[in-house]
Each structure stands twice: as structure tokens, then as C-alpha cells.
Design a protein around this motif. Structure first.
Motif, PDB file in Angstrom:
ATOM      1  N   GLY A 184       0.973  -1.265  -0.044  1.00 48.28           N
ATOM      2  CA  GLY A 184      -0.026   0.011  -0.030  1.00 48.28           C
ATOM      3  C   GLY A 184       0.872   1.143  -0.015  1.00 48.28           C
ATOM      4  O   GLY A 184       1.811   1.238   0.566  1.00 48.28           O
ATOM      5  N   VAL A 185       0.569   2.141  -0.743  1.00 52.10           N
ATOM      6  CA  VAL A 185       1.170   3.644  -0.727  1.00 52.10           C
ATOM      7  C   VAL A 185       0.281   4.513  -1.264  1.00 52.10           C
ATOM      8  O   VAL A 185      -0.905   4.503  -1.564  1.00 52.10           O
ATOM      9  CB  VAL A 185       2.478   3.583  -1.958  1.00 52.10           C
ATOM     10  N   ARG A 186       0.805   6.163  -0.813  1.00 56.81           N
ATOM     11  CA  ARG A 186      -0.107   7.002  -1.305  1.00 56.81           C
ATOM     12  C   ARG A 186       0.300   7.892  -2.113  1.00 56.81           C
ATOM     13  O   ARG A 186       1.672   8.331  -1.894  1.00 56.81           O
ATOM     14  CB  ARG A 186      -0.793   7.750   0.376  1.00 56.81           C
ATOM     15  N   ILE A 187      -0.004   8.391  -3.161  1.00 51.80           N
ATOM     16  CA  ILE A 187       0.528   8.991  -4.052  1.00 51.80           C
ATOM     17  C   ILE A 187      -0.043  10.370  -4.658  1.00 51.80           C
ATOM     18  O   ILE A 187      -1.327  10.486  -4.284  1.00 51.80           O
ATOM     19  CB  ILE A 187       0.812   8.200  -5.368  1.00 51.80           C
ATOM     20  N   LYS A 188       0.465  11.144  -5.432  1.00 54.91           N
ATOM     21  CA  LYS A 188      -0.091  12.365  -5.712  1.00 54.91           C
ATOM     22  C   LYS A 188      -0.278  12.142  -7.446  1.00 54.91           C
ATOM     23  O   LYS A 188       0.493  11.627  -8.087  1.00 54.91           O
ATOM     24  CB  LYS A 188       1.004  13.517  -5.796  1.00 54.91           C
ATOM     25  N   MET A 189      -1.565  12.870  -7.595  1.00 54.64           N
ATOM     26  CA  MET A 189      -1.893  12.903  -9.074  1.00 54.64           C
ATOM     27  C   MET A 189      -2.407  14.275  -9.506  1.00 54.64           C
ATOM     28  O   MET A 189      -3.186  14.756  -8.786  1.00 54.64           O
ATOM     29  CB  MET A 189      -3.159  12.079  -9.088  1.00 54.64           C
ATOM     30  N   GLY A 190      -1.943  14.654 -10.592  1.00 59.12           N
ATOM     31  CA  GLY A 190      -2.366  16.118 -11.192  1.00 59.12           C
ATOM     32  C   GLY A 190      -3.449  16.108 -11.905  1.00 59.12           C
ATOM     33  O   GLY A 190      -4.371  17.133 -11.725  1.00 59.12           O
ATOM     34  N   HIS A 191      -3.788  15.001 -12.387  1.00 57.11           N
ATOM     35  CA  HIS A 191      -5.230  14.989 -13.422  1.00 57.11           C
ATOM     36  C   HIS A 191      -5.609  13.566 -13.229  1.00 57.11           C
ATOM     37  O   HIS A 191      -5.274  12.791 -12.802  1.00 57.11           O
ATOM     38  CB  HIS A 191      -4.966  15.210 -14.914  1.00 57.11           C
ATOM     39  N   SER A 192      -6.976  13.410 -13.452  1.00 57.23           N
ATOM     40  CA  SER A 192      -7.573  12.116 -13.578  1.00 57.23           C
ATOM     41  C   SER A 192      -6.715  11.275 -14.794  1.00 57.23           C
ATOM     42  O   SER A 192      -6.401  11.930 -15.536  1.00 57.23           O
ATOM     43  CB  SER A 192      -9.128  12.450 -14.311  1.00 57.23           C
ATOM     44  N   SER A 193      -6.530  10.011 -14.460  1.00 55.16           N
ATOM     45  CA  SER A 193      -5.624   9.362 -15.183  1.00 55.16           C
ATOM     46  C   SER A 193      -6.009   7.697 -15.079  1.00 55.16           C
ATOM     47  O   SER A 193      -6.637   7.297 -13.968  1.00 55.16           O
ATOM     48  CB  SER A 193      -4.229   9.509 -14.917  1.00 55.16           C
TER      49      SER A 193
END
Lengths: 98, 151
Positions: free
Chosen positions: B113-122
Motif C-alpha cells: 500500500g502507498v499514497r501518491i500524488k496525481m495532477g489529473h484524472s488518469s
């Protein structure tokens, strides 16, 4: 680094939070200057000198990275964690499996 | 000692030291900079694993939110019950698709499990590498309400 290691269903569950800004290099400060990328690159977990898990992280991992992973272990194991970032800073922590 | 013998011994010593170093770090100690640097998902998968395509596998349990209100913290979990040596996550619309690549030791499990950053829907790909090198994967779409890359 905050670490919790717990024997669960025949495996060991390790949860950790590493304190780190994880700057992506995309963000800008108030003056509009780009904030340089600063992020943990690699985090390893060793038990009895054996690497059980290694995480290669990129700048897209969230601030103060949270990771959860499992390995084949038991109560009493000592899990040694270590990270290094793209500026060469390092940190270590150890947890005993409960 | 003549020069040639000295060079020979030096080379043998260097080779021995390299072998020892490799044995001590059974898991490659290097951060895969090339794969993190690719700006195309297929290229990043190829750089990391040596093959561009993975086989769709329903046995991979990939938990990702359908809608992430805050792109700064998108929780993901990848689980595969069979043997595996690596797990990686690729976000197509991020500037660099490779978000994280996990190496599993002999005792490691493909459950991360990890938490990430997303700039846009993808589209987000979860890829699992089996011990023989075979690539399995699955993809999910994550809609992002507020992007999480700052700027």
C-alpha cells in the motif's frame, strides 16, 4: 519514521510513515519560483540482515510517505528500516514485531 | 612484483569485491533513475522491466479510489497472491508515469500500500513481475477533483 510491525494471519504487516516533504519539483512558491524536487528515492526493510522489501519512490509519492507491506516473518523479529533521499539525506528506524 | 602481475592481482581483487558487493545486496541497491525519468508509460514499463506490455490478470487485486477528491493523497493498494519479485505503479497522466517500484525479497509478499500524488484524472496501472520475469497487470481509472502536484 513511525513504524508498526504486527504478526497477522501468518505474515508480518509493516506500516510506516516517513517524515519527508516529497517535493515533486512541479510546485511553485509564492514568488512563482519552482521548488526543487526533494523526495525519498529508496527505502529498504531488513530482517536479520536479509532485505525483505525495498521501495523505489519517485517525486509522485505523497508528502510524509505512508507504506504498508507484508513479509513472511514472526513475532519478535526486528525490522530495520532505512531511507535515503535525492539529496543524500538518510534516516533509520527499527521496530520489533508484535 | 612486476607491473603486469600487479595489474592482474588488482583486477582479480576488483572482480572479487564486485561479486561480494552483489551478494550482499541481493536486491539491486540502485534507484532505477531511467525508469523514473521516462514520460511515457510504455517506455517506463520497458525501462523498468525490459518489456513494454503486461498480460491482464484478474488475480491482481488493485484498490484505487474511483474519485480522488484530493490528488495530493491518493491511496493505492496492490495485492497478488502468487509468487512475485516486484510491483510497480504507473500513472499515465503524471509528468513521469512511474510513481513507485517495489522489490520483494524471498520473504516479501506482493501486497503493498502507498499514497501518491496525481495532477489529473488518469489511468493507473498496477504491474506485478513474477519470479520468472513475466509481467502481469491491471488498470483502473482514477478521477481527480483537485490536482495534487502544486503549482
Amino acid at each position: 519514521m513511525k513504524v508498526k510491525a504486527k504478526a497477522k494471519g501468518g505474515a508480518v504487516e509493516v506500516k510506516l510513515i516517513a517524515k519527508h516533504p516529497m517535493e515533486s519539483g512541479q510546485a511553485k512558491d509564492k514568488e512563482g519560483n519552482r521548488i526543487p524536487a526533494h523526495y525519498i528515492e529508496r527505502l529498504t526493510a531488513e530482517v536479520g540482515g536479509e532485505t525483505v522489501f525495498a521501495a523505489n519512490l519517485g517525486p509522485a509519492v505523497s508528502k510524509n510517505p505512508y507504506l504498508k507491506f507484508y513479509y513472511d516473518g514472526a513475532v519478535g523479529d526486528k525490522v530495520s528500516l532505512h531511507w535515503r533521499d535525492n539529496k543524500g539525506m538518510e534516516a533509520s528506524a527499527e521496530a520489533t514485531v508484535k | 612484483m612486476n607491473r603486469r602481475l600487479f595489474l592482474f592481482k588488482g583486477a582479480a581483487f576488483a572482480a572479487g569485491a564486485a561479486l561480494l558487493a552483489r551478494a550482499q545486496t541481493a536486491l539491486a541497491a540502485a534507484w532505477p533513475s531511467g525508469a523514473f525519468d521516462r514520460d511515457d508509460t510504455a517506455a517506463a514499463i520497458k525501462e523498468l522491466f525490459g518489456a513494454e506490455k503486461y498480460a491482464e490478470d484478474a488475480g491482481i487485486e488493485f484498490r484505487a479510489p474511483e474519485i480522488a477528491e484530493n490528488g495530493a493523497v491518493v491511496p493505492l493498494q496492490v495485492r497478488y497472491k502468487g509468487p512475485a519479485k516486484a510491483v510497480a505503479i504507473f500513472v499515465e497522466e503524471n509528468p513521469k508515469p512511474l510513481a513507485a517500484a517495489f522489490e520483494l525479497g524471498e520473504k516479501g509478499a506482493a501486497n503493498v500500500g502507498v499514497r501518491i500524488k496525481m495532477g489529473h484524472s488518469s489511468l493507473v496501472h498496477a504491474v506485478v513481475q513474477k519470479p520468472g520475469g513475466e509481467l502481469l497487470g491491471t488498470v483502473k481509472e482514477v478521477k481527480v477533483t483537485i490536482g495534487g502536484c502544486g503549482g
